[in-house]
Design a protein around this motif. Structure first.
Motif, PDB file in Angstrom:
ATOM      1  N   ARG A   7     -14.605  -2.662   2.950  1.00 38.57           N
ATOM      2  CA  ARG A   7     -15.557  -3.666   3.302  1.00 38.57           C
ATOM      3  C   ARG A   7     -15.557  -3.951   4.681  1.00 38.57           C
ATOM      4  O   ARG A   7     -16.040  -4.910   5.201  1.00 38.57           O
ATOM      5  N   THR A   8     -14.547  -3.192   5.338  1.00 33.31           N
ATOM      6  CA  THR A   8     -14.429  -3.321   6.850  1.00 33.31           C
ATOM      7  C   THR A   8     -14.411  -2.077   7.714  1.00 33.31           C
ATOM      8  O   THR A   8     -14.122  -1.001   6.969  1.00 33.31           O
ATOM      9  N   ASP A   9     -15.083  -1.971   8.729  1.00 30.20           N
ATOM     10  CA  ASP A   9     -14.722  -0.726   9.783  1.00 30.20           C
ATOM     11  C   ASP A   9     -13.508  -0.829  10.434  1.00 30.20           C
ATOM     12  O   ASP A   9     -13.543   0.088  11.440  1.00 30.20           O
ATOM     13  N   GLN A  10     -12.490  -1.789  10.374  1.00 26.21           N
ATOM     14  CA  GLN A  10     -11.565  -2.038  11.214  1.00 26.21           C
ATOM     15  C   GLN A  10     -10.530  -1.064  10.499  1.00 26.21           C
ATOM     16  O   GLN A  10     -10.374  -1.116   9.175  1.00 26.21           O
ATOM     17  N   PRO A  11      -9.377  -0.379  11.102  1.00 29.73           N
ATOM     18  CA  PRO A  11      -8.293   0.103  10.425  1.00 29.73           C
ATOM     19  C   PRO A  11      -7.375  -0.951   9.484  1.00 29.73           C
ATOM     20  O   PRO A  11      -7.332  -2.173  10.077  1.00 29.73           O
ATOM     21  N   VAL A  12      -6.944  -0.346   8.487  1.00 30.97           N
ATOM     22  CA  VAL A  12      -6.196  -1.242   7.459  1.00 30.97           C
ATOM     23  C   VAL A  12      -4.683  -0.773   7.444  1.00 30.97           C
ATOM     24  O   VAL A  12      -4.424   0.549   7.148  1.00 30.97           O
ATOM     25  N   TYR A  13      -3.890  -1.483   7.497  1.00 34.56           N
ATOM     26  CA  TYR A  13      -2.466  -1.329   7.472  1.00 34.56           C
ATOM     27  C   TYR A  13      -2.094  -1.501   5.953  1.00 34.56           C
ATOM     28  O   TYR A  13      -2.290  -2.383   5.200  1.00 34.56           O
ATOM     29  N   VAL A  14      -1.238  -0.204   5.641  1.00 40.82           N
ATOM     30  CA  VAL A  14      -0.866  -0.426   4.225  1.00 40.82           C
ATOM     31  C   VAL A  14       0.552  -0.127   4.281  1.00 40.82           C
ATOM     32  O   VAL A  14       1.217   0.597   4.731  1.00 40.82           O
ATOM     33  N   ALA A  15       1.174  -1.139   3.363  1.00 39.01           N
ATOM     34  CA  ALA A  15       2.716  -0.984   3.522  1.00 39.01           C
ATOM     35  C   ALA A  15       3.226   0.150   2.564  1.00 39.01           C
ATOM     36  O   ALA A  15       2.292   0.817   1.755  1.00 39.01           O
ATOM     37  N   PRO A  16       4.442   0.582   2.832  1.00 36.29           N
ATOM     38  CA  PRO A  16       4.831   1.789   2.188  1.00 36.29           C
ATOM     39  C   PRO A  16       4.928   1.573   0.543  1.00 36.29           C
ATOM     40  O   PRO A  16       4.944   0.719   0.052  1.00 36.29           O
ATOM     41  N   MET A  17       4.321   2.884   0.045  1.00 41.50           N
ATOM     42  CA  MET A  17       4.435   3.209  -1.496  1.00 41.50           C
ATOM     43  C   MET A  17       5.994   3.072  -2.120  1.00 41.50           C
ATOM     44  O   MET A  17       6.760   3.412  -1.025  1.00 41.50           O
ATOM     45  N   PRO A  18       6.230   2.861  -3.054  1.00 42.14           N
ATOM     46  CA  PRO A  18       7.523   3.133  -3.490  1.00 42.14           C
ATOM     47  C   PRO A  18       8.279   4.321  -3.489  1.00 42.14           C
ATOM     48  O   PRO A  18       7.247   5.516  -3.757  1.00 42.14           O
ATOM     49  N   ALA A  19       9.274   4.690  -2.801  1.00 45.38           N
ATOM     50  CA  ALA A  19       9.732   6.050  -2.909  1.00 45.38           C
ATOM     51  C   ALA A  19      10.666   6.542  -3.974  1.00 45.38           C
ATOM     52  O   ALA A  19      10.977   5.538  -4.729  1.00 45.38           O
ATOM     53  N   THR A  20      10.670   7.516  -4.128  1.00 47.36           N
ATOM     54  CA  THR A  20      11.559   8.366  -5.203  1.00 47.36           C
ATOM     55  C   THR A  20      12.508   9.036  -4.663  1.00 47.36           C
ATOM     56  O   THR A  20      12.591   9.918  -3.581  1.00 47.36           O
ATOM     57  N   GLY A  21      13.694   8.818  -5.241  1.00 49.06           N
ATOM     58  CA  GLY A  21      14.902   9.460  -4.593  1.00 49.06           C
ATOM     59  C   GLY A  21      15.617   8.770  -3.472  1.00 49.06           C
ATOM     60  O   GLY A  21      15.161   7.698  -3.071  1.00 49.06           O
ATOM     61  N   PRO A  22      16.359   9.577  -2.523  1.00 47.18           N
ATOM     62  CA  PRO A  22      16.983   8.682  -1.238  1.00 47.18           C
ATOM     63  C   PRO A  22      16.034   8.700  -0.174  1.00 47.18           C
ATOM     64  O   PRO A  22      16.090   7.967   0.573  1.00 47.18           O
ATOM     65  N   GLU A  23      14.653   9.396  -0.380  1.00 46.84           N
ATOM     66  CA  GLU A  23      13.844   9.429   0.689  1.00 46.84           C
ATOM     67  C   GLU A  23      13.297   8.010   0.972  1.00 46.84           C
ATOM     68  O   GLU A  23      12.939   7.424   0.131  1.00 46.84           O
ATOM     69  N   VAL A  24      12.726   7.537   2.264  1.00 50.59           N
ATOM     70  CA  VAL A  24      12.259   6.251   2.541  1.00 50.59           C
ATOM     71  C   VAL A  24      10.659   6.549   2.891  1.00 50.59           C
ATOM     72  O   VAL A  24      10.440   7.641   3.692  1.00 50.59           O
ATOM     73  N   ALA A  25       9.884   5.762   2.096  1.00 53.36           N
ATOM     74  CA  ALA A  25       8.387   6.060   2.422  1.00 53.36           C
ATOM     75  C   ALA A  25       8.054   5.134   3.618  1.00 53.36           C
ATOM     76  O   ALA A  25       8.768   4.313   4.138  1.00 53.36           O
ATOM     77  N   ILE A  26       7.056   5.564   4.299  1.00 59.99           N
ATOM     78  CA  ILE A  26       6.626   5.149   5.473  1.00 59.99           C
ATOM     79  C   ILE A  26       5.166   4.667   5.474  1.00 59.99           C
ATOM     80  O   ILE A  26       4.521   5.143   4.483  1.00 59.99           O
ATOM     81  N   PRO A  27       4.900   3.705   6.129  1.00 57.06           N
ATOM     82  CA  PRO A  27       3.523   2.918   6.129  1.00 57.06           C
ATOM     83  C   PRO A  27       2.386   3.836   6.389  1.00 57.06           C
ATOM     84  O   PRO A  27       2.565   4.932   6.833  1.00 57.06           O
ATOM     85  N   ARG A  28       1.361   3.554   6.104  1.00 52.54           N
ATOM     86  CA  ARG A  28      -0.200   4.005   6.400  1.00 52.54           C
ATOM     87  C   ARG A  28      -1.006   3.033   7.233  1.00 52.54           C
ATOM     88  O   ARG A  28      -0.878   2.088   6.963  1.00 52.54           O
ATOM     89  N   VAL A  29      -1.763   3.838   7.986  1.00 53.64           N
ATOM     90  CA  VAL A  29      -2.822   3.102   8.519  1.00 53.64           C
ATOM     91  C   VAL A  29      -4.142   4.135   8.215  1.00 53.64           C
ATOM     92  O   VAL A  29      -4.157   4.989   8.385  1.00 53.64           O
ATOM     93  N   ALA A  30      -5.230   3.120   7.669  1.00 52.01           N
ATOM     94  CA  ALA A  30      -6.415   3.736   7.107  1.00 52.01           C
ATOM     95  C   ALA A  30      -7.612   3.299   7.561  1.00 52.01           C
ATOM     96  O   ALA A  30      -7.769   2.044   7.748  1.00 52.01           O
ATOM     97  N   VAL A  31      -8.728   4.054   7.877  1.00 56.36           N
ATOM     98  CA  VAL A  31     -10.123   3.646   8.185  1.00 56.36           C
ATOM     99  C   VAL A  31     -11.045   4.246   7.218  1.00 56.36           C
ATOM    100  O   VAL A  31     -11.142   5.595   7.059  1.00 56.36           O
ATOM    101  N   ALA A  32     -12.126   3.450   7.106  1.00 53.67           N
ATOM    102  CA  ALA A  32     -13.106   4.161   6.443  1.00 53.67           C
ATOM    103  C   ALA A  32     -14.135   4.894   7.202  1.00 53.67           C
ATOM    104  O   ALA A  32     -14.318   4.510   8.122  1.00 53.67           O
ATOM    105  N   VAL A  33     -14.717   6.082   6.673  1.00 54.06           N
ATOM    106  CA  VAL A  33     -15.611   6.876   7.141  1.00 54.06           C
ATOM    107  C   VAL A  33     -16.891   6.635   6.570  1.00 54.06           C
ATOM    108  O   VAL A  33     -16.963   6.551   5.377  1.00 54.06           O
ATOM    109  N   ARG A  34     -17.916   6.154   7.555  1.00 60.35           N
ATOM    110  CA  ARG A  34     -19.041   5.632   7.114  1.00 60.35           C
ATOM    111  C   ARG A  34     -20.101   6.257   7.687  1.00 60.35           C
ATOM    112  O   ARG A  34     -20.219   6.836   8.769  1.00 60.35           O
TER     113      ARG A  34
END
Length: 532
Positions: free
Chosen positions: A205-232
């Motif tokens: 619903r927006t044309d601005q980049p959206v900051y996405v918090a990290p997904m739950p990680a499996t194992g010892p590795e740490v998940a990192i965040p994402r920034v996403a933007v829609a292609v319209r």
């Protein structure tokens, strides 16, 4: 106008390296273009296209690998892909043969590699045509350019979270990103979690980049965040760009991501338009080849299938499905056949996707068809008829006949050759003839049906069960849930009322044929007048 591009070994390593492939030996900068991707078959010696990239599925023995390398060197192959780790001593043989050796990383499947190679090699690029300063339709180049601008690994995805392209440096991201790239699809558990968090709703619903918090990680590795933007494209959302980051983007990089989304939209629209044109052209060629006639030879020439023994595969989905779903299934079918058979063509013609494969065995084509249906799952409801003949129109008709049997069958069978279901096909065609003539039941079956309609004696059901059980009264009685003595009594009654000699094989065959072919819900007026 676009042309089918070629890609060098270096281009393949640039796009797929680190995540999937590692160069073990050989020169990645050799100028030769890869002419095709072929799966190694130890029991067959196929003619390779010029500068082929060969997938060494199942090759583990070092001596066998060295022999294969020498054989490929004589055929001027570009490279051989082996499962990692590659045994010692292979590099020297690769240098001697002139064939590069690449290692497929552990955890990746050959099917994933085949699909990704097709993505790299089949991008529609014309040298003189660019959009936004990038080669038209080259989403991999766009992903790498965007990654360079943002200094972070990037994926380009469609509305269904399927990965269309990805940049290098994916090894810098987390396990979720590597899993996404290998599967060419965001894992369902992550996609579901993003939906529950409302990420997709906010993203679209927006044309601005959206900051996405990290997904739950499996194992010892740490998940990192994402920034996403829609292609319209106007009000239509074509897909999205996802960037694996360690912190929110600066305003300058956010603006660069927005600009990149606009360029990606142009390329995605161009790819869609080119795909529509290619689909229509391929469908016309496949349809012309299947119909025979004056243009069939030219159509087969353009498909690269002239003067070859061909097997026809007819794929159908439920008729109540959406056209877009049938097209996606047909595209997946074409990709699957192309990954297995170096010479193949497939297209949606009407409601059926027809595949033409150059193979000398219906059995092998059937196995490949079953493998495809296993991969897409039973939810698609797809079925495939397989047939071959001296002429393509006959092969198509035979595949259609097998397909019709599958559509009307109550069994769980999803792939059939006409040779396996010929009797059922003949019965269906006989039923068509009877319906066209408007014929109704007569004789013993008509008399039994008329009696059942008045007395609800279930004599027709009894006769059908007895015939299906080959005269085994115990099995037939169990099938209709009655005591064997009751069943024997009904048999005597139906023989008497229908004037049917159950000991006569001709009478039994006639009764069985009528029950199979004629509708048992109507009878002729003459039968109703006969005494009961």
């Amino acid at each position: 106008m676009t042309q089918r591009p070629r890609a060098s070994l270096g281009r393949v390593l640039d796009d797929l390296g680190a995540t999937l492939l590692e160069l073990v030996a050989g020169d990645p900068d050799r100028p030769d273009d890869i002419g095709g991707v072929v799966i190694h078959d130890p029991l067959d010696d196929p003619v390779l296209p010029q500068h082929a990239l060969v997938l060494g599925v199942g090759l583990h023995d070092p001596e066998a690998i060295i022999q294969v390398l020498h054989d490929l060197g004589r055929q001027n192959a570009a490279g051989l892909v082996l499962r990692s780790p590659v045994a010692a001593g292979i590099a020297a043989a690769a240098t001697e043969s002139g064939v590069a050796v690449l290692a497929l990383t552990r955890g990746a499947t050959w099917d994933q590699l085949g699909i990704l190679l097709r993505s790299v090699l089949d991008v529609g690029v014309a040298e003189s045509e660019t959009l936004g300063g990038m080669p038209s339709g080259d989403l991999f180049a766009l992903a790498n350019a965007t990654a360079a601008l943002l200094d972070a690994p990037v994926t380009i995805e469609d509305r269904s979270s399927r990965v269309l392209a990805f940049s290098g440096r994916q090894d810098e991201a987390d396990t979720a990103r590597v899993e996404t790239v290998l599967g060419r699809q965001v894992p369902e558990r992550y996609s579901r979690l993003l939906s529950e968090r409302g990420v997709f709703r906010e993203l679209y619903r927006t044309d601005q980049p959206v900051y996405v918090a990290p997904m739950p990680a499996t194992g010892p590795e740490v998940a990192i965040p994402r920034v996403a933007v829609a292609v319209r494209a106007g009000d239509e959302v074509l897909g999205s760009i996802w960037v694996a980051v360690h912190e929110p983007l600066s305003s300058e990089r956010s603006e660069a991501l927005r600009d990149a989304a606009k360029v990606v939209a142009l390329h995605m629209l161009r790819i869609r338009a080119d795909a529509d044109v290619e689909r229509r052209l391929r469908a016309d060629l496949v349809s012309t080849a299947l119909n025979g006639g004056a243009g069939a030879r030219e159509a087969l020439d353009r498909l690269g299938l002239a003067d070859r023994a061909l097997v026809v595969l007819a794929l159908a989905a439920p008729k109540d499905g959406l056209t877009a779903e049938r097209q996606r299934l047909a595209d997946a079918f074409a990709m699957h056949l192309g990954a297995v058979f170096p010479r193949s063509a497939a297209a949606l013609v009407g409601d059926v996707a027809y595949g033409l494969v150059s193979v000398d065995s219906e059995e092998r084509a059937s196995r490949v068809a079953q493998d495809f249906l296993d991969r897409v799952g039973s939810r698609s409801g797809a079925i495939i008829g397989v047939a071959t003949a001296a002429r393509l129109p006959q092969a198509r008709a035979s595949a259609d006949r097998a397909l019709r049997v599958l559509r009307t069958s109550r069994s769980a069978q999803r792939v059939a050759r006409l040779a396996d279901v010929q009797v059922e096909a003949l019965l269906l065609e006989l039923r068509d003839l009877v319906e066209a003539r408007g014929e109704q039941l007569t004789g013993p079956i008509a008399r039994l049906l008329a009696y059942d309609q008045v007395h609800n004696a279930k004599l027709v059901e009894t006769l059908r069960a007895w015939l299906d059980a080959f005269g085994d009264v115990t099995a037939a009685a169990a099938a209709v849930y009655v005591h064997p003595n009751t069943f024997r009594y009904r048999l005597r009654r139906l023989a008497e009322i229908g004037n049917l000699d159950l000991a006569d094989p001709e009478a039994r065959f006639a009764a069985m044929l009528q029950l199979r072919v004629l509708a048992t819900d109507t009878v002729s007026d003459d039968s109703l007048d006969e005494p009961c």
